[in-house]
Scaffold this active site. Structure first.
Site, PDB file in Angstrom:
ATOM      1  N   ASN A 165      44.495  10.522  -4.166  1.00 27.57           N
ATOM      2  CA  ASN A 165      43.511  11.585  -3.986  1.00 27.57           C
ATOM      3  C   ASN A 165      43.695  12.579  -5.117  1.00 27.57           C
ATOM      4  O   ASN A 165      44.447  13.552  -5.017  1.00 27.57           O
ATOM      5  CB  ASN A 165      43.690  12.248  -2.621  1.00 27.57           C
ATOM      6  CG  ASN A 165      43.337  11.286  -1.511  1.00 27.57           C
ATOM      7  OD1 ASN A 165      42.164  10.980  -1.298  1.00 27.57           O
ATOM      8  ND2 ASN A 165      44.351  10.754  -0.843  1.00 27.57           N
ATOM      9  N   GLU A 166      42.990  12.311  -6.200  1.00 21.03           N
ATOM     10  CA  GLU A 166      43.124  13.111  -7.405  1.00 21.03           C
ATOM     11  C   GLU A 166      42.452  14.474  -7.201  1.00 21.03           C
ATOM     12  O   GLU A 166      41.711  14.664  -6.225  1.00 21.03           O
ATOM     13  CB  GLU A 166      42.469  12.372  -8.583  1.00 21.03           C
ATOM     14  CG  GLU A 166      43.099  11.014  -8.889  1.00 21.03           C
ATOM     15  CD  GLU A 166      44.508  11.111  -9.491  1.00 21.03           C
ATOM     16  OE1 GLU A 166      45.158  12.161  -9.368  1.00 21.03           O
ATOM     17  OE2 GLU A 166      44.961  10.107 -10.069  1.00 21.03           O
TER      18      GLU A 166
END
Ligand code: F6R
Length: 655
Positions: free
Chosen positions: A161-162
């Site tokens: 989850n950038e």
């Protein structure tokens, strides 16, 4: 809750457990997982674990495997869901997370393979959404995740989850951040082969777990850990969402905790005495440097008001006045500076010359000294301490350089073709080898990347070796004083990121042979693939063996750690600062230029497009400016080191 050292500081918004070393931390977390599994077994119930990959949980899995083998911990009642998988990537690919999990856990315990789930990197684009929805449904059908293990990326990601991932995100296809790709590029053999996408559980999928434990080891994680724990909750740092979870815990080693307010600037947390700390020289200096930068004033210009307004009344009381405190900070910094990093030649020293600082060991007055510069990759020596290296040679010391790994992984096919084509066209190659050379040139000159092979790796290593020899020549170090250790851990396929007894014994043999007075080593633990960290650990173990064997030379040796292309020492940690003249900066640049394959083609420069020589010059100039801003002399550039007696280094928890 079995975790021992649980502390809470009002700056941190999630409970944190800090352990001196990652091994102890991993053992504690494994203990909690084992207790959960056993408790459920007693109730004849199953457990659902959420698993992570990456370098961080390796020690945790090793401990779980040990508990299985030695303490009969059974995983028969366990179901697992991994966070993520690269996409597209077949499950049998050497770098797939499925292979990773088999290597580190699945193949060594009695987990039922049918209950070990990972998103599949093999599903086609058209089926991705359905596959992700099915993954979420499977987690729900298993009753949800009881215990979720997380690592944290340098972008602050959990799973993949950038930055920008929403609080409500579920399992989906994502595009990897450039920094994340750079960190992975070494495993995939370069940027071009590194996947751009991944399937990952979302932030919501992670926060749905009943217990979430995030692990982080090493100084390269310290800043992002601080942002996630002390900063606001924000999609910019997805690990910060753990602040909203009722049963989250951060488990850190001392190095990863190093940037937290309670360690970095403890005076902001409360009186030092209440924290078991004191205004000793180090702490005083750290506070004064912090204050000088905060007020943008030279140290000797800081006033009582500056101290009071910044909350440093405690420090003023300890030292009497700003004047007294300033002098303590000023002299400590001044005493880090020396133009004679190996000490002076007593025969050429006149009364009134500057004292030999900051060398401390019994060998301080030995002249000339045997010096060993350890360079993890073949260019770290000149990038990180090229100016100091030249000085040590020019000042008459016996300087050896040991290159720890071959660095073959960072040579492009193109660069290899260029050199082989030169050899082919030179006509100097024996007729019976020219066919092979033609074939290699034809293969490398094509438009597709050749698969890595031991032969190509061997030639690439040779190129880097020649570049190192040429660079060392610029610094005045002859080939007879160069040592190519070629530590085997670097060549393991697939990359295991582990070292073994063979690495340690090669290092030990070199130390025993040279018995150096000064050892310079990379303390830059921020390099993308962890090679510097492994090299430092190899050195640590070799020094520990020498200590056990009561090696005489060790008692007289000093260890100086440098940082390089990826980070600089914070001012308050510097023990030795070697100023460079403009000519020395140019000579260092020439030495770095000898590493031609690392120029503009370098695989790992990532988003920071500056080449290594530019990074080096920017870094050392900035440091000189920082010294000047403190009110110290104005230099062109400075190279900085942190010093240890070997015994202190072995006791230090920082590495
Ligand atoms: C791995 C994962 C990632 C890693 C993170 C840290 O499944 O989802 O979030 O935990 O990138 O990686 P390492 O541990 O290699 O520093």
């Amino acid at each position: 809750m079995s975790l021992a050292i649980l502390e809470r500081c009002h700056h941190e918004h999630v409970p944190v457990a800090v352990y001196p070393r990652s091994l102890e931390a991993a053992r504690a977390v494994a203990g909690e997982i084992a207790a959960l599994i056993r408790a459920r077994q007693a109730e004849k119930r199953g457990v659902v674990l959420g698993l992570a990959t990456g370098s961080t949980p390796i020690s945790l899995y090793a401990e779980l495997v040990r508990l299985h083998r030695e303490e009969k911990l059974s995983f028969a009642n366990v179901t697992t869901f991994n966070l993520d998988e690269y996409h597209p990537l077949p499950p049998e690919h050497a770098q797939s997370y499925r292979r990773f999990m088999r290597r580190h856990l699945f193949d060594h315990v009695d987990l039922d393979p049918a209950r070990c789930h990972l998103p599949s990197g093999a599903v086609g684009k058209a089926e991705v959404d359905a596959h992700c929805a099915a993954y979420e449904a499977m987690i729900a059908a298993a009753g949800g995740i009881d215990f979720q293990i997380l690592g944290i990326g340098r972008t602050g990601h959990i799973g993949f989850n950038e930055p920008g991932s929403a609080r409500h995100s579920l399992t989906r296809l994502v595009t990897l951040d450039p920094l994340t790709r750079r960190d992975a590029a070494g495993d995939f053999g370069g940027d071009a082969a590194t996947p751009r996408h991944a399937l990952t559980m979302g932030v919501r999928s992670i926060l749905n777990a009943r217990r979430v434990v995030l692990l982080a080891w090493g100084q390269h994680k310290a800043d992002i850990v601080r942002a996630a724990l002390e900063g606001e909750v924000s999609p910019r740092v997805t690990a910060s969402f753990l602040q909203e979870h009722p049963h989250a815990l951060y488990v850190l080693d001392a190095a990863a905790a190093g940037s937290l307010t309670r360690y970095r600037t403890p005076w902001l947390v409360g009186p030092l005495a209440e924290q078991g700390l004191a205004w000793d020289e180090r702490m005083t200096r750290r506070a004064i440097l912090w204050l000088s930068q905060l007020r943008q004033k030279a140290i000797l210009k800081l006033t009582d008001d500056d101290y009071n307004e910044a909350g440093l009344q405690d420090l003023l009381r300890a030292h009497g006045s700003a004047y007294e405190a300033n002098l303590i900070g000023f002299y400590q910094m001044q005493h880090t500076i020396t133009g004679w990093p190996g000490g002076r030649d007593p025969k050429r020293t006149k009364p009134g010359d500057a004292p030999v600082r900051p060398l401390r060991a019994p060998s301080a007055t030995v002249f000339p000294k045997r010096v060993l510069v350890l360079s993890p990759h073949p260019d770290d020596d000149v990038i990180s301490m090229g100016g100091t290296l030249c000085r040590l040679v020019d000042q008459g010391h016996e300087v050896h350089i040991a290159y720890e790994v071959s660095g073959a992984g960072a040579v492009s096919d193109d660069a290899l073709w260029h050199l082989l084509a030169f050899v082919r066209d030179s006509g100097l190659v024996a007729a019976d080898r020219s066919g092979r050379l033609d074939a290699l040139c034809a293969g490398l000159g094509g438009h597709t990347t050749l698969p890595a092979s031991p032969e190509l790796t061997q030639w690439k290593a040779l190129i880097r070796r020649h570049e190192a020899v040429a660079a060392a020549r610029v610094c005045g170090v002859g080939e007879n004083r160069l040592h190519f250790l070629d530590l085997p851990f670097y060549n393991a396929e697939p990359r295991s990121r582990r070292y073994g007894p063979e690495d340690v014994s090669l290092m030990g043999a070199l130390l025993a042979q040279l018995q150096p007075h000064l050892v310079y080593a990379a303390g830059d633990l921020d390099d993308p693939h962890g090679t510097h960290r492994l090299c430092l650990h190899v050195l640590r173990d070799a020094l520990a063996h020498a200590q056990q064997a009561k090696a005489q030379w060790l008692a007289e040796a000093e260890l100086w750690l440098y940082r390089g292309a990826w980070a600089e020492w914070p001012l308050d940690e510097i023990d030795l600062a070697v100023p460079l003249s403009p000519q020395e900066v140019l000579r260092r640049r020439r030495a770095i230029f000898r590493h031609e394959t690392q120029k503009d083609q370098a695989l790992f420069l990532g988003e920071d497009r500056r080449e290594f020589w530019q990074r080096t010059e920017d870094r050392s100039r900035r440091l000189a400016q920082a010294y000047n801003a403190l009110g110290l002399a104005e230099y062109e550039a400075i190279e900085a080191f942190k010093g240890y007696a070997p015994g202190d280094f072995l006791r230090s928890a920082a590495f």
